[in-house]
Structures are given as C-alpha cells and as structure tokens.
Motif scaffolding. Structure first.
Motif, short mmCIF file in Angstrom:
data_model
loop_
_atom_site.label_atom_id
_atom_site.label_comp_id
_atom_site.label_asym_id
_atom_site.label_seq_id
_atom_site.Cartn_x
_atom_site.Cartn_y
_atom_site.Cartn_z
N ALA A 22 47.94 47.39 49.12
CA ALA A 22 47.53 48.31 50.18
C ALA A 22 46.15 48.84 49.87
O ALA A 22 45.89 49.34 48.79
CB ALA A 22 48.53 49.46 50.30
N SER A 23 45.24 48.70 50.82
CA SER A 23 43.89 49.19 50.62
C SER A 23 43.26 49.50 51.97
O SER A 23 43.83 49.22 53.01
CB SER A 23 43.05 48.18 49.86
OG SER A 23 41.81 48.76 49.52
N LEU A 24 42.08 50.08 51.92
CA LEU A 24 41.29 50.35 53.10
C LEU A 24 39.98 49.58 52.96
O LEU A 24 39.54 49.30 51.84
CB LEU A 24 41.01 51.85 53.20
CG LEU A 24 42.23 52.74 53.44
CD1 LEU A 24 41.88 54.20 53.24
CD2 LEU A 24 42.80 52.51 54.83
N PRO A 25 39.34 49.26 54.08
CA PRO A 25 38.07 48.52 54.00
C PRO A 25 37.03 49.30 53.19
O PRO A 25 36.67 50.42 53.53
CB PRO A 25 37.64 48.38 55.46
CG PRO A 25 38.85 48.66 56.27
CD PRO A 25 39.73 49.54 55.46
N LYS A 26 36.59 48.70 52.11
CA LYS A 26 35.70 49.38 51.18
C LYS A 26 34.37 49.77 51.83
O LYS A 26 33.89 50.90 51.63
CB LYS A 26 35.45 48.48 49.97
CG LYS A 26 34.96 49.20 48.78
CD LYS A 26 34.98 48.29 47.56
CE LYS A 26 35.04 49.14 46.32
NZ LYS A 26 35.41 48.39 45.15
N ALA A 27 33.79 48.88 52.61
CA ALA A 27 32.50 49.18 53.24
C ALA A 27 32.62 50.35 54.21
O ALA A 27 31.76 51.24 54.23
CB ALA A 27 31.97 47.95 53.96
N THR A 28 33.69 50.37 54.98
CA THR A 28 33.90 51.46 55.94
C THR A 28 34.11 52.77 55.20
O THR A 28 33.54 53.80 55.58
CB THR A 28 35.12 51.15 56.83
OG1 THR A 28 34.90 49.91 57.50
CG2 THR A 28 35.36 52.25 57.84
N MET A 29 34.93 52.74 54.17
CA MET A 29 35.20 53.97 53.41
C MET A 29 33.93 54.47 52.73
O MET A 29 33.66 55.67 52.70
CB MET A 29 36.31 53.72 52.38
CG MET A 29 37.66 53.44 53.01
SD MET A 29 38.22 54.75 54.11
CE MET A 29 38.35 56.11 52.99
N LYS A 34 29.61 58.49 52.36
CA LYS A 34 28.18 58.80 52.36
C LYS A 34 27.80 59.69 53.53
O LYS A 34 26.93 60.56 53.41
CB LYS A 34 27.35 57.51 52.37
CG LYS A 34 27.38 56.80 51.03
CD LYS A 34 26.55 55.54 51.04
CE LYS A 34 26.61 54.87 49.68
NZ LYS A 34 25.84 53.63 49.65
N GLU A 35 28.43 59.52 54.69
CA GLU A 35 28.13 60.34 55.86
C GLU A 35 28.55 61.79 55.65
O GLU A 35 27.98 62.70 56.26
CB GLU A 35 28.81 59.77 57.10
CG GLU A 35 28.16 58.53 57.64
CD GLU A 35 28.92 57.92 58.81
OE1 GLU A 35 30.01 58.41 59.17
OE2 GLU A 35 28.40 56.94 59.37
N MET A 36 29.55 62.01 54.81
CA MET A 36 30.07 63.36 54.60
C MET A 36 29.26 64.15 53.56
O MET A 36 29.45 65.36 53.43
CB MET A 36 31.53 63.31 54.15
CG MET A 36 32.46 62.63 55.14
SD MET A 36 32.35 63.21 56.83
CE MET A 36 32.90 64.88 56.69
N GLN A 48 33.91 56.28 44.17
CA GLN A 48 34.23 55.77 45.51
C GLN A 48 35.61 55.10 45.49
O GLN A 48 36.41 55.33 46.40
CB GLN A 48 33.18 54.75 45.97
CG GLN A 48 31.84 55.36 46.28
CD GLN A 48 30.80 54.31 46.66
OE1 GLN A 48 31.11 53.14 46.84
NE2 GLN A 48 29.55 54.74 46.77
N ASP A 49 35.86 54.30 44.46
CA ASP A 49 37.16 53.64 44.34
C ASP A 49 38.29 54.67 44.24
O ASP A 49 39.35 54.51 44.85
CB ASP A 49 37.19 52.70 43.14
CG ASP A 49 36.27 51.51 43.30
OD1 ASP A 49 35.87 51.21 44.45
OD2 ASP A 49 35.95 50.87 42.27
#
Length: 164
Positions: A22-29, A34-36, A48-49
C-alpha cells in the motif's frame, strides 16, 4: 507483527495486502508536501518517505474506523457520513467541518467535470432550459476561440498537404 498461536502473521491492511504493497504516488505526495511549506524550507528524502507512510497509516486508520461505523449501522457500503463519524471517534473532530467542505467542493467539481465531458446528455440529467443555456455557453466559447484565433484543428497537416 502479531503473534498468533504458533506462527507469525505479517501486518495486513484492510484489503488484505501486506502494508508494503500500500502506497501513495510519491511525486504527488512530494508536490503536496512542498506546497504546504515555505519556499525556503527543504525536506529530506527520508522525511518525505516518512510523511508518505504517515499518510498511508492515517488512511488505513480512518478506513478501518469508517468500516466499524458502517458495520454498527448495519450498512454494507461506507458512505461519507461514516468517514466523518470515524474522524470524530478517532479524535479528529476539529477537522470534520473542513473535510466536509472539501467533500462538497469535490462533488461540485466532479459534477461540473462530468457535464463538461459528457458528449450526450439525457433529458433526465438536464432540463431543456439548462441544455439551451449550456449550448449557448458552448457556442459563445467557440466564437471566442474563433475570433481570438485559438482554433486548433485535429489534423492540421491534412489541410496543408492538400494545398501543396
């Protein structure tokens, strides 16, 4: 790891796959992280990981509790209200209003996208007045593109090859 009887069980998520799957798209995350943050703040790759793993765990936690709420109500499908109740049960009550607002915004955007992307609309989906207004809006957009010179042909080379 949990120990049951005489054998060791690997940690499992709610859909029955190992947690490592189970994971989330790394680039999106990474983009969200970075936006926050302020532009001058850097985040180490292992941080990040870690944040991504925290997000996965949070989703698993909320999903599991939502399932519990759903089961208590003797329902078979988890609904948005089950997720909102789960947030409250888990101690995230202060976020419920913001989550609900985001959900409502998502519904609105999804509905607008489906109207924009639909090639054919049945009368049950749109009243005649709404269909006429949508048609007029689309004509106006097309006129604006045509007058602005922004019209793009699907096959621009086909016309040019005929002229040659």
């Amino acid at each position: 790891m949990r120990h049951c009887a005489m054998f060791t069980m690997e940690p499992m998520d709610i859909v029955g796959k190992a947690k490592e799957d189970a994971s989330l798209p790394k680039a999106t995350m990474t983009k969200i992280i970075k936006e926050m943050l302020p532009p001058d703040v850097r985040v180490a790759r292992d941080t990040q990981d870690l944040l991504i793993e925290c997000c996965v765990e949070f989703i698993n936690l909320v999903s599991s509790e939502s399932n519990e709420v759903c089961n208590k109500e003797e329902r078979r499908t988890i609904a948005p209200e089950h997720v909102l109740k789960a947030l409250g049960v888990l101690g995230f009550g202060e976020y419920i209003e913001e989550v609900y607002a985001a959900y409502e915004q998502h519904k609105l955007e999804t509905m607008q996208d489906s109207l924009k992307g639909a090639k054919y609309c049945s009368r049950a989906e749109m009243t005649e007045e709404e269909a006429l207004a949508e048609q007029q809006r689309m004509f106006a957009e097309a006129r604006a593109r045509m007058n602005g010179g922004a019209i793009t042909s699907k096959q621009p080379d086909a016309d040019q090859s005929l002229e040659s």
